[in-house]
Write a protein that holds these residues in place. Structure first.
Motif, short mmCIF file in Angstrom:
data_model
loop_
_atom_site.label_atom_id
_atom_site.label_comp_id
_atom_site.label_asym_id
_atom_site.label_seq_id
_atom_site.Cartn_x
_atom_site.Cartn_y
_atom_site.Cartn_z
N ALA A 157 30.20 41.47 36.98
CA ALA A 157 31.33 41.46 37.69
C ALA A 157 32.19 40.06 37.68
N GLU B 45 36.51 41.53 43.34
CA GLU B 45 36.27 42.66 44.39
C GLU B 45 34.87 43.11 44.14
N GLN B 46 34.41 43.58 42.89
CA GLN B 46 33.01 43.92 42.68
C GLN B 46 32.03 43.23 43.04
N GLU B 47 32.29 41.94 42.40
CA GLU B 47 31.43 40.80 42.53
C GLU B 47 31.00 40.61 44.33
N ASP C 226 36.02 40.28 37.81
CA ASP C 226 36.38 41.57 38.78
C ASP C 226 35.82 40.84 40.25
#
Length: 321
Positions: free
Chosen positions: A77, A84-86, A82
Motif C-alpha cells: 500500500a 488509507e490502506q497502509e 494508498d
C-alpha cells in the motif's frame, strides 16, 4: 570398525535428539499458547476470533504469520501510495502485537503476579543460600573429620530420606502454628533450611577433595573456618552448583506446603498464585499458559547459567570412600 563406530554414534545422536524434542515439546507448547492470538478479529482476511482453542490446534503462534501478512500488505500500500490502506494494515499489526502479549499484560495488571513472582524468587534465594551453607558444612564434617560414630550419624541422616514428606506435614504444621509463624514467609523458609539430599551430595563430593590440601592449610596456620571457606568451598563449586539448582527448583515449584500455611494472597508464592488463577479463569488457557511460561523462565535461566558446573558436580560426586 571405525565406520561402524561412526554409525553407532550417529544413531545415538539421533535417538538423543528425538528424546530432547519430545522432552521440550510441552515447554514449547506452553510458550506457543501464551503467545497465541486470542481475541483478534480480522474481518478482511476472515480469520477466526481465537486460535487458542482452535481445532486442530496451531503448532506455532499464528500472530507471526498474521503480522508478516499485514506487514507485506502495508508495504504494498505504501508503494502504491494508498495511505488509507497502509494506515489500516499498520493498525492491524499493532492490534496483533497487543493481542499476542495480552496474556502477560493481564497477568500483571489484573493479578498480583509481580508480588507472587518476587515472593518465590526471594524465598528461593534465601533457602538456596541457607542450604548451600549448612549442607556444605555438614558434608565437610562428615567427609573430612574423624570422630566416633561419624558413619553412624551419616547413615541415620540418610535413613530419614525414606520417610515420606506427607508423614511430616502434620507435626511440622503443629510446630509452625505453635511458633506463631502461620501465614508468614518464615513458615516456608525455616523448615527448608537444610536438606538430607544436600548433606549426602556434599559429603560425597567432598570425599574427592585431597586431604593433603586441608593439612597444608592447617600447617600454614589457617583456622577451621578459613580452611572451609578458602580451601574447601572453592573446590566444591561444581557440587554446590548442582545442589543449588536442585534446591532452587524444589523451592520454586513447591506447592503443597505453601498452600497449607499461607492464607494472604499477597504472601502467595507463584505456584499457589497460579492455582488461584486457574480456579478463577478455568477456560482462559492463554492466561494460564502465560503464567506457566513466567514460572518456567527463572528455572531455564538458572540451569543455563550453571549447566557446566551442574554436570560436573553430578559426575564428580559419585566417589566411594
Amino acid at each position: 570398525m571405525k565406520k561402524r563406530f561412526k554409525v553407532n554414534k550417529l544413531i545415538t545422536y539421533l535417538l538423543l535428539s528425538v528424546a530432547a524434542v519430545i522432552s521440550l515439546l510441552p515447554l514449547y507448547w506452553v510458550f506457543s499458547t501464551s503467545l497465541q492470538l486470542k481475541s483478534f478479529q480480522d474481518e478482511e482476511l476472515e480469520r477466526p476470533t481465537s486460535y487458542v482453542n482452535a481445532n486442530p490446534p496451531k503448532m506455532y503462534p499464528i500472530g507471526i504469520t498474521e503480522y508478516l501478512e499485514h506487514w507485506g500488505k502495508a508495504r504494498d500500500a505504501e508503494k502504491a501510495g494508498d495511505a488509507e490502506q497502509e494506515a489500516y494494515h499498520r493498525e492491524v499489526m499493532s492490534m496483533i502485537v497487543k493481542d499476542t502479549f495480552s496474556g502477560f499484560k493481564n497477568l500483571f495488571e489484573k493479578n498480583q503476579m509481580g508480588m507472587w513472582f518476587f515472593n518465590s524468587l526471594y524465598i528461593g534465594i534465601v533457602v538456596t543460600i541457607g542450604i548451600l551453607l549448612l549442607d556444605s558444612m555438614a558434608g565437610y564434617v562428615l567427609a573430612k573429620k574423624r570422630f566416633p560414630g561419624r558413619n553412624l550419624i551419616f547413615w541415620l541422616i540418610i535413613s530419614t530420606m525414606m520417610i515420606p514428606s506427607q508423614v511430616t506435614l502434620v507435626p511440622m504444621f503443629i510446630m509452625i502454628r505453635d511458633l506463631g509463624l502461620m501465614d508468614t514467609h518464615w513458615a516456608l523458609i525455616l523448615p527448608d533450611l537444610s536438606m538430607v539430599f544436600g548433606v549426602f551430595l556434599m559429603r560425597q563430593f567432598m570425599l574427592s577433595i585431597p586431604d593433603e590440601l586441608i593439612e597444608a592449610a592447617k600447617i600454614d596456620g589457617a583456622s577451621e573456618w578459613k580452611t572451609y571457606w578458602k580451601i574447601v568451598l572453592p573446590l566444591a563449586r561444581p557440587g554446590l552448583a548442582a545442589l543449588g539448582i536442585f534446591t532452587f527448583m524444589n523451592v520454586w515449584n513447591s506447592f503443597l506446603w505453601p498452600i497449607i500455611v499461607l492464607n494472604s494472597a499477597k504472601l502467595y508464592t507463584l505456584p499457589v498464585g497460579l492455582k488461584t488463577l486457574q480456579d478463577a479463569n478455568l477456560a482462559d488457557f492463554k492466561l494460564l499458559m502465560s503464567g506457566a511460561a513466567i514460572a518456567a523462565i527463572p528455572m531455564i535461566i538458572v540451569f543455563l547459567i550453571f549447566q557446566r558446573h551442574f554436570v560436573k558436580g553430578l559426575t564428580l560426586g559419585g566417589v566411594k570412600e
